[in-house]
Structures are given as C-alpha cells and as structure tokens.
Enzyme design. Structure first.
Site, short mmCIF file in Angstrom:
data_model
loop_
_atom_site.label_atom_id
_atom_site.label_comp_id
_atom_site.label_asym_id
_atom_site.label_seq_id
_atom_site.Cartn_x
_atom_site.Cartn_y
_atom_site.Cartn_z
N GLU A 174 3.11 2.02 -2.74
CA GLU A 174 1.65 2.09 -2.69
C GLU A 174 1.17 1.41 -1.42
OE1 GLU A 174 -0.01 2.37 -7.01
OE2 GLU A 174 0.70 0.33 -6.73
N CYS B 129 -7.26 1.43 -12.57
CA CYS B 129 -7.61 0.43 -11.57
C CYS B 129 -8.74 0.88 -10.67
CB CYS B 129 -6.34 0.06 -10.79
SG CYS B 129 -6.47 0.04 -9.02
#
Lengths: 640, 640
Positions: free
Chosen positions: B325, B410
């Site tokens: 990520e 998120c």
C-alpha cells in the site's frame, strides 16, 4: 508412419536426410562440441548422476539431515531422469555424426546407470525409487513418472538408430512393456495418464521403430482416456488420502494445467501449461494421422488456429504467463514478463510438423520456422553455454534478464535435442512427391533419388536444389514459399519457370534427371510489423523483421533507455554485416529518433524533444550475448 | 499553533472560517445528509457497534464457533474503533452546521459505547478488550491501538469544538493521560510507538485544544523515538515470544512499512506504506514548526520533494503498489494497477498544509489542490454512497474497477472527515498578514477583519474577495496563484493592479476598508500534459487537464476500447456543459482518432487505419458514476 492408413504425408526420417555445413550445422557442431559437455557437467554438479547411483542409503542419510527431506524434496526434481534422457538423445545424435570416445564413455556410463536402476518388472525412475518408493504410480498428477519414461524411450530410439546398439532400447522396451501391462481399462490396470503429456510422443516413436501395435494401442488409450469424467486425478488423490484442495486459485478448471479438464476431442480453445498442451496435441495429431481419425484431426486443427491466431508472440513464443507456464486469455501477450518458455515453442514446432503431414499448407512451416529461428534459438547463447528458459520480448528496469548457465534443466537439453534432430523436420514424401518445408543445407534421399539443398537462409533468400537420381524419374517436388517472401523466382537449369502455388507450396511435376538444378530465390525485405489492437503491450509500436528473423534492439548497440527510441513510418533500414558475431549475422541499421529525457518535473506542458539518431537491431535469437543490458522487440512509433 | 516559537504561519481554524454554498458546500451537504447515514448503516452491518457492546462474552462464544477464532480475527479488524471515531468526527462537524436530532442521538450512542468500554485507567479499545485482552500494548507493531487512540482523540477535539460538549473529550483525555503515563523513556514506561502513525497528529490537536504540554512532549517523544536502534518492534516481538520472521520478502527494510526502519531525521527518500509515511511526516512537520526545529523541517521538506518530484500521479495519488500500500522506486507509476489509496492523498494534503505554514510557496497549495480535486474526491461517488479505496488511472480488461458501497472502511469516513474539516485548510495568518491558499466560497474572520470569497472554481477562474472590517486596517493579503493558471489579472475596486508575485503568491499590502472588493481571475485553459520519460506507462501518451482538474475518458461517453483513441498534437478541445451531472460540471469535447480494430491476424504489414472521431472527457473525480465501463486518464498520442 501412417502405415495403417496411408493418410497424409510422411516426414523423411533422420536416416534419409543429412544436414551439411551452413547455419544449422554450425549450431549442431556447437551443441556437439560445447553444449553437450557443458550440460554433462551441470547434470553432474546438480546431482543428476548421484541420484542414479545404486547406493541410495547414502542419499537417504543426507536427506534426513536436510530440512527438505520430510517433504521428499532432496534428491532433486521429479523430472531429473528426463534431463538425463534428453542429454542421452542429443549425445547419441552426436555420435552418429562423429566418433568421440569420451562422449561414448559418458553415454555408456549413463545407460549403465539406467540398467542398474531398472527393476525386474521394467520400472525405472531414480527419483521415485530413491525417495518415494511407495509413491510408485500413486501420483501421476504431479510426479512425472510417465513423462520421464517418455524421454527415456525417445532417447533409446535415437540411441538405437544412431549407434546401432540396443542396450538402452532394451531398457526402454522393458519399461514400455511394463506400462502396457499396468495402464489401460482392463481390470487391475491403472485407468490413468500422466500429468505431463510426453509419453504419448515417445510411444509413437517406439511404435514407429518397432512396429509393435501394443505401443500404438497404449498411445491411443492415453489420448482417449485423458480428461474423461470422473476425473482420474481426483480419484487418484482420494486413493492416496490426499485431501488438500488442488489449485483452487487457478483460473478455470484446476486440471487444465495438466490437460485433464476435459477430453481432448472436446477442447476448442487452448488452455493450461503450454508445453503440456503442445506435447499432447502433437501426439494427438500424430495419432489422428495414424488412425485416419478426422474428428481428432479437426480438434487439433482447431487448437492450432486458436494458438496461432490469438496467443502467439511475434517471435513464435507461446504461453505468456508464468503463473501456469501457459496460456491465458486471447491477446494477452505482455512483452517484459512474457514467459514464452523455450520448450513450449519446441512443442509448437512439433505440433505444426504433424499437422503439416496431414495438409500441405505453408502456415505450418511458417510458424515452425518462426518458432525455430526466434523463440527457440534464443534459448541458447551463441557460445552454447548459457540459456534462456523464458524468452521475454523486452528486458529493462526491474525485469532485466540475463542468460543462465543452467537454471531449470528442462529447456537446454530439449533445445539441443530439437536441433540435433532437425534433419527429420525438413522434408516429407507422399507417393512420388517430395515436399521441402525448410531450406537447410542438406541432402535428402528417397529410393535412389537425392535432393541437395543449399541456402542463404536465414540471411539471404537464394536457394539451390540439385537433383541426383539413379535413373530419370517423374517426381513432383513441392517447395514451401514462406509467408515473409514478398516475391519469389524460380529457374530450372537456368530457365525461368512460374510454378503453380497452392496453399503456399510451389509445385513442379516433371521427369528429373541427375544434375537438374533449381534456383529458388526469395525476396526478404526488411519489414515493419504492426500488431493487432487487442495486444495492449504493442499499441503504438512496431517490430522489425527480415525473412524468418525477428529483430530486437539491445542497449550495447543503442545506449540505455531503448524505449526512448521511436521510429517514423518511413524509417529506412538496411542490413548491416556483423563480423563481431557468428552465423554470418546481418544486423539492421536505420534512422529513428531518441526522445530526450527531461528533468523539469514529472508532468510538463510540452512533449520532450526528439533527436534524430541511428538505430541498430540484431536478430532476436542473438540477444543477451554481449554486455548485459536492455533489450526490446516492439519499438515505439514516432508520435506527432 | 506555534505558540512557543511564533515560527511560520498559522492556519485559520474551523471556528474562524465558514464554508458557504458552492461546490464544496454541496459536497459537505451530501456527506452530511447521505454519506453519514450510509456509513452509519455500514458500520452497524459490519459489526462495529456490536464490537463495542459490553457483553463481550457473547462475542467470544461466537468466536469459538468460528474457524478464524484461534487467530483472533473474528470480532472485526484491529482498526474498527478508528472507523467509529472518524465517523464521530464527521458527524460532529455536521452537527455544527445543522441541528439533526437523529444524528445527535447516534453520536451520543457511540460516545456512550466508548464511555462504557473505557477502563478505569483510561484505556479503551474495543477490539483488544474483547478479543485479545492479554495483548494490550504488547504488539504495537500490528494492533493499531495508538492509531485508534489517535482517531478517538481527534474526534473528541472536533466534537468538543463543534458541540461545546465535553463527554467525548473526557474519554479522550483520560486515554491520552494514560498514554502519557505509559509511553516514554522513564523506567517502567514502554519505549515504543505505534506501527501506524496517527496518534502524533492527534496529540498535537489535543495540545492545541488544551495547551497541556504533556501532550506536546509525548508527541515529540513519538517522533524522536521512532526508528531508533535497537528496533523496538523486534524487541517487542521477542518479549511476546513471537519468533516468526517478519516481512522477510519485503523489499528493503521490513520495518519501512511502519516507518520504523530508521529515525525520522535520517530519512532521505520516502518509503513504505503511503498513509503511514504521510501521517508521520505531517506530524513531524507540525512538530518542527512548534519547536522551531530546522533540522526536522529540512527532513520533511526533503521527503516532500521526493514524493512530489518522483512518486506522484498526475491525479495527486501516491503509493503506487498494492503489495505494501505504498511507495516503490522512483517513477514507478503504473496506471491500471495504481494503488493510490484515497487516504494516502489525504495524508499528502495534510503534509503539504503543514509545510505551507513554514514557507509560503504555491507548490504546496498546488499539490494539496491536485490531490483534493482528483485522487481524494474520486474516492466518493457523486451520490455519496459508494467509494474507491484505490484510485487507478485506467480501468479496463481484467483490471476493471467499480465503486464499492463500503469495502475497507478506512477511506470513506476519512474522506468525509477531510471534506467536513476543509475550512481549516483554506487560509493562514501571520501577524498582520492573511494568505488565501484555496479559493472556496467561504468567509474568513480574524480580529474583526473578514474576507468573503466567492469563486467559480474548479470550473471557472473568476474569484471575488470582499473585505469587511470594523475599522480600516493595514493588512497584507497573499493570494495563491495556482500553477495551472497561465495568466491572472487582478482589480481592486475595479482598478487593475499588478501585484508582486513571490513563490507563487501575489501580495497586496494596503489599508483595507469595508466594501473593498478584489477581483482575481485565472486563465484555466485546457492543457495537454506530457509525462517524464521514466514513467513507462505514460510513454507516447497525454493527459488532459483544465485548472485543478485532471480529466479522463469513460466508455459510456466514448464507446469501448478507449485505448484505441489517439490525440494529435493540435487536438482542439473545448469545455462542454454536462447538465446530466452535478457540480455544474464541465466536460471536455474535442477531436481525435479511433484506431480501427483489424481482424487479419495478429501481425500485419500495415498499421491499422484510424478514423477521425469525437472524444469526450470528464473530470477524473466523476468517473465510475454511470454505466460501468472502461476509464483512462493517459490517452495515446497519434502516431505518424
């Protein structure tokens, strides 16, 4: 072949054809003089020979001291016997050409190991016997036992033909007879087949050599049984209490990888592991010819069309994905991470050669030739000592590749095997006809009629074919006109002729006498090739070809950042001699542009400037032989 | 801020700035009216609220019946408390704007859950308390306890400011005081820090709200302790007898992912997880300003330059790789599989905003704006009910993407959080100066001096700034001139002025009186942007931009096979009204070519023909809101 039906053409055999000097003899000599010895040392260093030794207790002792032992992985790969067998096949072919006592001693040593390892019932497989004796024929899905048997049989046939000795053939026949007894649909037999097709090709060669119908029957059984429902590999796994899920994440059927997802005749699109698929369909096509089985032949033709129309790299590579060493969806042909295994193109070559015996059409020879001169030949270095297993069409940045002295031992001896057996792929006969598929300096003999071929290929388009015959004879000669030849001219004894061309073959029917001389010249212009839109990686790009050769750029000739080079539509390229390289190699030289690398931030309002520059290309097969660096086949077209 | 040093600028706070109507108020209303309720339902459906309930025995019972239970995975993610906290923050901001008894009840319900879950010592984390009570502060590397604490603290500060109530702030301060007691270099304290930076940002907000120096000290400790040797996470793992190798296959240091590979001040290139890196450096930059710490500020500036010069998508996305990520090597910016997480661009926005307080330079505002209008805003659908977590720059074939109603929880509340707090990022003050960084319909107040901004952005370049002041006052106004504005003009009360522009800010110093009116107009032509050569995916391609907006093509406007479209250098594009879409959206319309899809085999001797065609582009943020289909930002340039 085709004894039973007389259906189709028959390839002239190794004994009928002699390759003589020139491009391919140089390669055969290199393999015989250098590669064979190099591979023998690598096999020894890898432990292939150790694995064959009789004192297996020693190995087990080493295994117990090794953390991989429990998983049975020490003692090498399940397919090591096949590597030795491939090496034996190449060495045998070499011995046919030249006496070499040292090589002969190595060959006899390895044959001795196979003899010693063979069980009284005929079974032989050093990995299984040493490491997993209880797994014998219990996991055909993964353990490659029939695959290894196949290569042993093939080596034995060649060894016998090449040396006149039958020591290895005896071993192979005992093993083959064991397979005949153990596999089939009779009670007590294993109703299975190998996860990796190969034994099918071997059985047909053994049948061809021995004319024993039991080998034909077993070969036919394997082709027809494969992929039937219920799935054999599922039953086999359950029988050995292996309940682990199998290839759950594999796209499509988990058994496509081993060509066991559906029966051969039901297949319409090629899937799975590329080598396995090609070996299977080559054997299936051969069976179709043997049996005069039109349905099976149509299946093979359908698969061929699918491979060559939507899954073929311009270099003759197939099987683009490393995940399954095989096929994905149509037009999925990435360049940098192309898998394009050398062995897969060898399989394609074998497959095309079989279809060619069913139907004289230049598409088969065109693609065989494409594979041979590009994706296959790139698998070996110009010095015969290092190899590519994968054959990407671009190499730079994080994907940069270099040749390996060994790596996975499957491809190097397989490539050597193909080149050493090349004479069997050049000509076919049918009744009073002879077809020339590939122009290679060679002599082909049939019933007192001899053709002597001399060629400038792959670098020049001139071919001379001389006839020698005991008596004048009416014979039809077929000459493949390659797809890349924009024009061709033919003279017979100096007089121009315009033969009829059908399905890409020029045909001359006449009485031939000794000394008749055919000159056949092909234009082989430098061409820019453009890819179908669907292939994402090649959008806005061109490739350079000349004759059967695909060209590539290398950093050592053009500087770094090869992808900064662009070609305008009128880029003028010319052949260029490369005395620094073997084979009488011709490079290409022409003009293009080099995009300047800016340093004014990531994104700018103006395109980078481009400067005219010289661009040099080399045959793809020759890449990776000098300073390591970038390579690419597909070159950006200049933008406007 | 910057109480101690007076170093740099200070952002006008939420209480000083009111956003009013226009583009961003539409988004704030959509989030307040639709997204908040949607997210509440998703949080409930996901079990976030269940996880907070006191009867944890029930959960444990369910866990034991679940195969994931042993690994402790049932009961949701380790970061669920943070999702609830982000939601609370957005909801609080909404309550500041409008009375909504139902929303207030939900807010109070969740605050009650936090109150009930909190331990007497101040600790609260529903996941740990329910599922891994013995792991409390035992695995800071993975378990996100301080990350969750951070979001709880941030929510509490906003809730207190927005509602005047201190229930949640009490919970947060008890927890923060617990952290102050537990973390640090004193004997008995944990000498550690969180695997996911965030609590640092929260502590500075809490310090800002309370002026309690202990929070500043803990924040400084976390920044300085991180990455010191010996590595805390290694010691921590050994202490809990976790001897498993950690991220062995991770390129570079295994701890780069959590910004613990080396001390903050030693970093020269940005690495690891993009959100973690940006949160850390935003907090570090804020600390540097607070402490007047030039060394730390220089580190932050170096990291900013590295991110924005070599790792930034044209859409303001960062962190190209899904594996971590995060960041990879320079110029590794693939389009189709861009990760470019919404939250990472939010982190970049926060980071830029801090650096902007240190140094008035338009580069910070330019990149904040780029991220906000493109990579961030694309994270939410036009109806406020679905989301992108990753923000690719192309979507077709096997990589085709669609928006998700939730997915990883998120980003959606984080994006809502940013937009609902946007008023705090628009203006800064320093002494008698006010700087306008972003043109948003809003009113900014400072000591009886009010600026009222009206703007046509992002679709028109006209801006009006009106002054209201209790008494005429000498104030210097700074106006950011965006990098995309090829020209700008300014009038004051109708008279043209030519202000001095320094570091991208136009400056007007004069006595201002009520009713003074500044007109500031930016040209925002349609631009073709060209990428640096090193970015492989964008070679031979252009992107279209206008003002702060990056445009993209969608299949629904242009048909399938978007990559068959090419643009010549003189492609003539014009804005086009899109009444079918909100925001007063302007698309672009122009002329290009469409490469014809051939059907004559994989490789041809001629390029495919190209037909002139109309090409329509839409702002990138608006993609994926109509019929699902292809999308792409970088368009092929026409070849010649």
């Amino acid at each position: 072949m085709n004894r039973s039906t007389g259906f189709g053409w028959q390839a002239l055999r190794r004994g009928q054809v002699t390759i003589q000097d020139g491009f391919w003899q140089r390669w055969r000599d290199l393999i015989g003089e250098t590669t064979l010895a190099h591979e023998f040392e690598e096999l020894r260093a890898d432990g292939h020979l150790d694995a064959m030794l009789l004192d297996r207790r020693m190995h087990r002792g080493r295994a117990l001291a090794d953390p991989w032992a429990e998983a049975g992985y020490w003692g090498g790969s399940v397919f090591w016997d096949s590597d030795l067998a491939k090496w034996l096949e190449v060495a045998s072919a070499r011995l046919e050409q030249t006496r070499d006592p040292a090589l002969e001693a190595h060959v006899d040593e390895i044959i001795g190991l196979f003899e010693q390892a063979q069980r009284p019932d005929g079974y032989v497989n050093s990995h299984i016997l040493t490491w997993r004796p209880h797994h014998r024929f219990k996991n055909l899905r993964d353990l490659h036992e029939l695959y290894c048997a196949g290569h042993l049989i093939e080596a034995a046939v060649v060894h016998s033909e090449a040396t006149g000795q039958d020591r290895l053939l005896q071993v192979a026949r005992r093993f083959a007879d064991h397979l005949v007894a153990r596999f089939g649909r009779e009670p007590g037999q294993i109703r299975g087949y190998c996860g990796h097709p190969e034994v099918e090709l071997a059985l047909l060669r053994l049948y061809d050599a021995t004319e024993e119908r039991q080998y034909l029957d077993l070969w036919r059984y394997f082709i027809n049984e494969r992929g039937q429902s219920p799935n054999f590999f599922e039953q086999e796994a359950a029988a050995r209490l292996d309940l682990r899920p199998f290839r759950q994440n594999h796209p499509g059927s988990p058994y496509a990888y081993m060509q066991a997802h559906e029966p051969v005749r039901a297949q319409t699109k090629v899937v799975g592991h590329a080598v396995r698929a090609m070996y299977l369909f080559a054997a299936a096509a051969w069976l179709a010819l043997e049996d005069g089985d039109d349905e099976l032949l149509a299946t093979c033709e359908r698969i061929w069309q699918d491979v060559t129309k939507s899954k073929l790299y311009i270099t003759g590579g197939i099987g683009s994905a490393s995940e399954n060493e095989g096929f994905t969806r149509d037009y999925d042909l990435p360049n940098e991470n192309a898998y394009a295994e050398t062995c897969a193109s060898i399989g394609l070559f074998l497959f095309g050669h079989r279809l060619l015996q069913a139907r004289l059409h230049s598409q088969y020879g065109d693609i065989m030739e494409l594979a041979l001169y590009n994706n296959i030949l790139s698998g070996i270095s110009l010095d015969g000592r290092s190899f590519f297993y994968e054959n990407p069409l671009a190499s730079h940045g994080s994907h940069r590749r270099v040749r390996w002295p060994w790596w996975c031992p499957c491809c190097p001896p397989n490539l050597a095997r193909l080149i050493s057996s090349l004479s069997g792929f050049l000509y076919s006969e049918k009744g009073q006809s002879i077809a020339i598929h590939h122009y290679v300096n060679s002599e082909a003999r049939k019933d007192g009629f001899t053709l002597r071929v001399r060629t400038g290929l792959p670098y020049a388009g001139n071919n001379t074919i001389e006839v020698q015959t005991e008596a004048p004879v009416e014979t039809t000669l077929f000459f493949r006109i390659p797809g890349w030849a924009t024009q061709h001219t033919m003279t017979i004894n100096g007089a121009e002729v315009t033969p009829r061309v059908e399905h890409g073959y020029a045909m001359i029917q006449r009485p031939w006498a000794s000394g008749d001389r055919i000159e056949l010249n092909f234009d082989l212009p430098i061409r820019m090739k453009f890819c179908r839109f669907e292939v994402e990686a090649n959008r806005g790009r061109v490739a350079l070809t000349r004759g059967p050769l695909v060209y590539c750029l290398e950093q050592v000739d053009n500087g770094a950042d090869l992808d900064a080079l662009t070609l305008p539509p009128d880029a003028d390229f010319a052949p260029e001699e490369r005395p620094d390289l073997p084979d009488g190699m011709l490079g290409l030289v022409g003009s293009g542009f080099r995009e300047q690398v800016r340093d004014d931030g990531l994104y700018a309002d103006e395109p980078a400037a481009a400067q005219p520059t010289t661009v040099r290309a080399l045959p793809y097969y020759a890449w990776g032989n000098r300073e390591p660096g970038e390579m690419q086949v597909w070159i950006r077209r200049a933008v406007r």
